[in-house]
Design a protein around this motif. Sequence first.
Motif, PDB file in Angstrom:
ATOM      1  N   MET A  73       0.147  -0.372   0.210  1.00  0.00           N
ATOM      2  CA  MET A  73      -0.006  -0.263  -0.031  1.00  0.00           C
ATOM      3  C   MET A  73       0.849   1.663  -0.117  1.00  0.00           C
ATOM      4  SD  MET A  73      -2.982   0.774   2.728  1.00  0.00           S
ATOM      5  CE  MET A  73      -4.143  -0.214   2.809  1.00  0.00           C
ATOM      6  N   SER A  74       0.425   2.198  -0.479  1.00  0.00           N
ATOM      7  CA  SER A  74       1.188   2.974  -0.862  1.00  0.00           C
ATOM      8  C   SER A  74       1.048   4.520   0.527  1.00  0.00           C
ATOM      9  CB  SER A  74       1.667   4.256  -2.246  1.00  0.00           C
ATOM     10  OG  SER A  74       0.303   4.409  -2.135  1.00  0.00           O
ATOM     11  N   ARG A  75       1.450   5.754   0.264  1.00  0.00           N
ATOM     12  CA  ARG A  75       1.662   6.304   1.671  1.00  0.00           C
ATOM     13  C   ARG A  75       0.792   7.206   1.154  1.00  0.00           C
ATOM     14  NH1 ARG A  75       5.743   6.949   4.645  1.00  0.00           N
ATOM     15  NH2 ARG A  75       7.809   6.283   2.988  1.00  0.00           N
ATOM     16  N   TYR A  76       0.222   7.878   1.762  1.00  0.00           N
ATOM     17  CA  TYR A  76      -1.915   8.470   2.108  1.00  0.00           C
ATOM     18  C   TYR A  76      -0.609   9.815   1.436  1.00  0.00           C
ATOM     19  CZ  TYR A  76      -5.346  10.989   3.067  1.00  0.00           C
ATOM     20  OH  TYR A  76      -7.412  11.208   2.608  1.00  0.00           O
ATOM     21  N   THR A  77      -1.654  10.209   0.281  1.00  0.00           N
ATOM     22  CA  THR A  77      -1.085  12.251  -0.113  1.00  0.00           C
ATOM     23  C   THR A  77      -3.032  12.311  -0.384  1.00  0.00           C
ATOM     24  OG1 THR A  77      -1.490  11.104  -2.360  1.00  0.00           O
ATOM     25  CG2 THR A  77       0.633  10.945  -1.355  1.00  0.00           C
ATOM     26  N   GLY A  78      -3.977  12.006   0.307  1.00  0.00           N
ATOM     27  CA  GLY A  78      -5.308  13.301   0.362  1.00  0.00           C
ATOM     28  C   GLY A  78      -5.240  13.386   0.962  1.00  0.00           C
ATOM     29  N   PRO A  79      -6.382  14.236   1.401  1.00  0.00           N
ATOM     30  CA  PRO A  79      -7.051  15.011   2.279  1.00  0.00           C
ATOM     31  C   PRO A  79      -6.815  14.397   4.106  1.00  0.00           C
ATOM     32  CG  PRO A  79      -8.952  13.850   1.947  1.00  0.00           C
ATOM     33  CD  PRO A  79      -7.459  13.665   0.512  1.00  0.00           C
ATOM     34  N   ARG A  80      -6.102  15.374   4.815  1.00  0.00           N
ATOM     35  CA  ARG A  80      -5.693  14.628   5.840  1.00  0.00           C
ATOM     36  C   ARG A  80      -6.917  15.269   7.107  1.00  0.00           C
ATOM     37  NH1 ARG A  80      -0.251  18.034   5.652  1.00  0.00           N
ATOM     38  NH2 ARG A  80       0.822  17.053   3.904  1.00  0.00           N
ATOM     39  N   LEU A  81      -7.360  15.910   7.051  1.00  0.00           N
ATOM     40  CA  LEU A  81      -8.896  16.858   8.200  1.00  0.00           C
ATOM     41  C   LEU A  81      -9.705  15.810   7.838  1.00  0.00           C
ATOM     42  CD1 LEU A  81      -8.804  18.737  10.040  1.00  0.00           C
ATOM     43  CD2 LEU A  81     -10.546  19.702   7.873  1.00  0.00           C
ATOM     44  N   LYS A  82      -9.685  14.773   6.960  1.00  0.00           N
ATOM     45  CA  LYS A  82     -10.824  14.333   6.262  1.00  0.00           C
ATOM     46  C   LYS A  82     -10.334  13.170   6.889  1.00  0.00           C
ATOM     47  CE  LYS A  82     -13.170  12.430   2.799  1.00  0.00           C
ATOM     48  NZ  LYS A  82     -13.577  11.856   1.100  1.00  0.00           N
ATOM     49  N   VAL A  83      -9.493  12.567   7.003  1.00  0.00           N
ATOM     50  CA  VAL A  83      -8.770  11.033   8.038  1.00  0.00           C
ATOM     51  C   VAL A  83      -8.710  11.056   9.081  1.00  0.00           C
ATOM     52  CG1 VAL A  83      -6.932  10.218   8.611  1.00  0.00           C
ATOM     53  CG2 VAL A  83      -6.605  10.215   6.214  1.00  0.00           C
ATOM     54  N   MET A  84      -8.966  12.518   9.935  1.00  0.00           N
ATOM     55  CA  MET A  84      -8.397  13.010  12.229  1.00  0.00           C
ATOM     56  C   MET A  84     -10.217  12.899  12.148  1.00  0.00           C
ATOM     57  SD  MET A  84      -5.607  15.425  12.158  1.00  0.00           S
ATOM     58  CE  MET A  84      -6.450  17.032  11.591  1.00  0.00           C
ATOM     59  N   ARG A  85     -10.985  12.867  10.897  1.00  0.00           N
ATOM     60  CA  ARG A  85     -12.589  13.171  10.948  1.00  0.00           C
ATOM     61  C   ARG A  85     -13.480  11.425  11.155  1.00  0.00           C
ATOM     62  NH1 ARG A  85     -15.685  16.702   7.362  1.00  0.00           N
ATOM     63  NH2 ARG A  85     -17.673  16.203   8.373  1.00  0.00           N
ATOM     64  N   ALA A  86     -12.527  11.183  10.330  1.00  0.00           N
ATOM     65  CA  ALA A  86     -13.242   9.470  10.393  1.00  0.00           C
ATOM     66  C   ALA A  86     -12.309   8.706  11.125  1.00  0.00           C
ATOM     67  CB  ALA A  86     -12.474   9.045   8.479  1.00  0.00           C
ATOM     68  N   LEU A  87     -11.042   8.706  11.634  1.00  0.00           N
ATOM     69  CA  LEU A  87     -10.863   8.082  12.695  1.00  0.00           C
ATOM     70  C   LEU A  87     -10.416   9.061  14.320  1.00  0.00           C
ATOM     71  CD1 LEU A  87      -6.892   7.517  11.789  1.00  0.00           C
ATOM     72  CD2 LEU A  87      -8.861   6.326  11.892  1.00  0.00           C
ATOM     73  N   GLY A  88     -11.670   9.868  13.811  1.00  0.00           N
ATOM     74  CA  GLY A  88     -12.460  10.037  15.823  1.00  0.00           C
ATOM     75  C   GLY A  88     -11.592  10.895  15.959  1.00  0.00           C
ATOM     76  N   CYS A  89     -10.150  11.673  15.551  1.00  0.00           N
ATOM     77  CA  CYS A  89      -9.215  12.594  16.905  1.00  0.00           C
ATOM     78  C   CYS A  89      -8.031  13.236  16.233  1.00  0.00           C
ATOM     79  CB  CYS A  89      -8.553  10.712  17.617  1.00  0.00           C
ATOM     80  SG  CYS A  89      -7.233  10.085  16.604  1.00  0.00           S
ATOM     81  N   GLU A  90      -7.832  14.219  16.544  1.00  0.00           N
ATOM     82  CA  GLU A  90      -6.479  14.313  16.063  1.00  0.00           C
ATOM     83  C   GLU A  90      -5.251  14.552  16.083  1.00  0.00           C
ATOM     84  OE1 GLU A  90      -6.436  18.760  17.332  1.00  0.00           O
ATOM     85  OE2 GLU A  90      -9.104  18.735  17.068  1.00  0.00           O
ATOM     86  N   LEU A  91      -4.817  14.255  14.509  1.00  0.00           N
ATOM     87  CA  LEU A  91      -3.469  13.425  14.953  1.00  0.00           C
ATOM     88  C   LEU A  91      -2.261  14.726  14.027  1.00  0.00           C
ATOM     89  CD1 LEU A  91      -4.556  10.627  12.146  1.00  0.00           C
ATOM     90  CD2 LEU A  91      -4.388  10.934  15.661  1.00  0.00           C
ATOM     91  N   PRO A  92      -2.013  15.059  15.342  1.00  0.00           N
ATOM     92  CA  PRO A  92      -0.376  15.969  14.879  1.00  0.00           C
ATOM     93  C   PRO A  92       0.656  16.279  14.552  1.00  0.00           C
ATOM     94  CG  PRO A  92      -0.161  15.427  17.827  1.00  0.00           C
ATOM     95  CD  PRO A  92      -1.075  14.414  16.653  1.00  0.00           C
ATOM     96  N   GLY A  93       1.085  14.741  13.918  1.00  0.00           N
ATOM     97  CA  GLY A  93       2.116  14.481  12.635  1.00  0.00           C
ATOM     98  C   GLY A  93       1.519  14.528  11.496  1.00  0.00           C
ATOM     99  N   LEU A  94      -0.215  14.078  10.834  1.00  0.00           N
ATOM    100  CA  LEU A  94      -0.376  14.729  10.037  1.00  0.00           C
ATOM    101  C   LEU A  94      -1.230  15.817   9.475  1.00  0.00           C
ATOM    102  CD1 LEU A  94      -1.742  12.283   7.792  1.00  0.00           C
ATOM    103  CD2 LEU A  94      -4.381  12.731   9.343  1.00  0.00           C
TER     104      LEU A  94
END
Length: 203
Positions: free
Chosen positions: A1-22
């Motif tokens: 699986m390749s490295r993720y390059t999509g919308p980052r805020l969308k990922v944090m909302r999906a995972l239910g927490c803020e990820l400072p490294g992202l």
Amino acid sequence: MSRYTGPRLKVMRALGCELPGLSRKSVGERDYPPGQHGQRARRKSDFGIKLMEKQKLRMNYGLTESQIQRLFREAKRAKAPTGGKLLELLERRLDNVVFRAGFAPTTVAARQLIRHKHVILNGRVVNIPSIRVAPGDAIALSERGQRIPMVRESLEQPSLAVPEWLAFNGQVAAATMTRLPEADEVPFPVEVQHVVEYYAVRL
């Protein structure tokens, strides 16, 4: 699986927490999953909960699936508890240390600094983000790297406070790892036991 390059805020909302490294962005009032039915209450399965915890680690540290599997196997072979050892190995990656020292606003930006040879490890220029930093190692920025606007802004307004396991010298833009990071010093909430259980039946 390749490295993720999509919308980052969308990922944090999906995972239910803020990820400072992202991302430095905050989910704000939209603390529910993205999409048309995001505000509906959903019951997560046992598998779904474990998958989300694993994805938190993968996304925050910017790893591919094969990279995190490799680290899990190494953590499993160690004498220390697997979950705690996995978090320690993740925190010790050079790109994460550059981010935690405040040289870059995110792990993604820290990786770019390293790839462009702006980071000096123990007096030598390096360009491999996955290098494992050990206690006593010194990390600094090149003179050219210190002049980058993103770096200057990050040093003035860091995303996170410098952790206790790093000794930071702002006058020369350098940091030294004083000890190994501990599991409870990860800068976002994660149930690492779920990650252990996720991989225990797959690797």
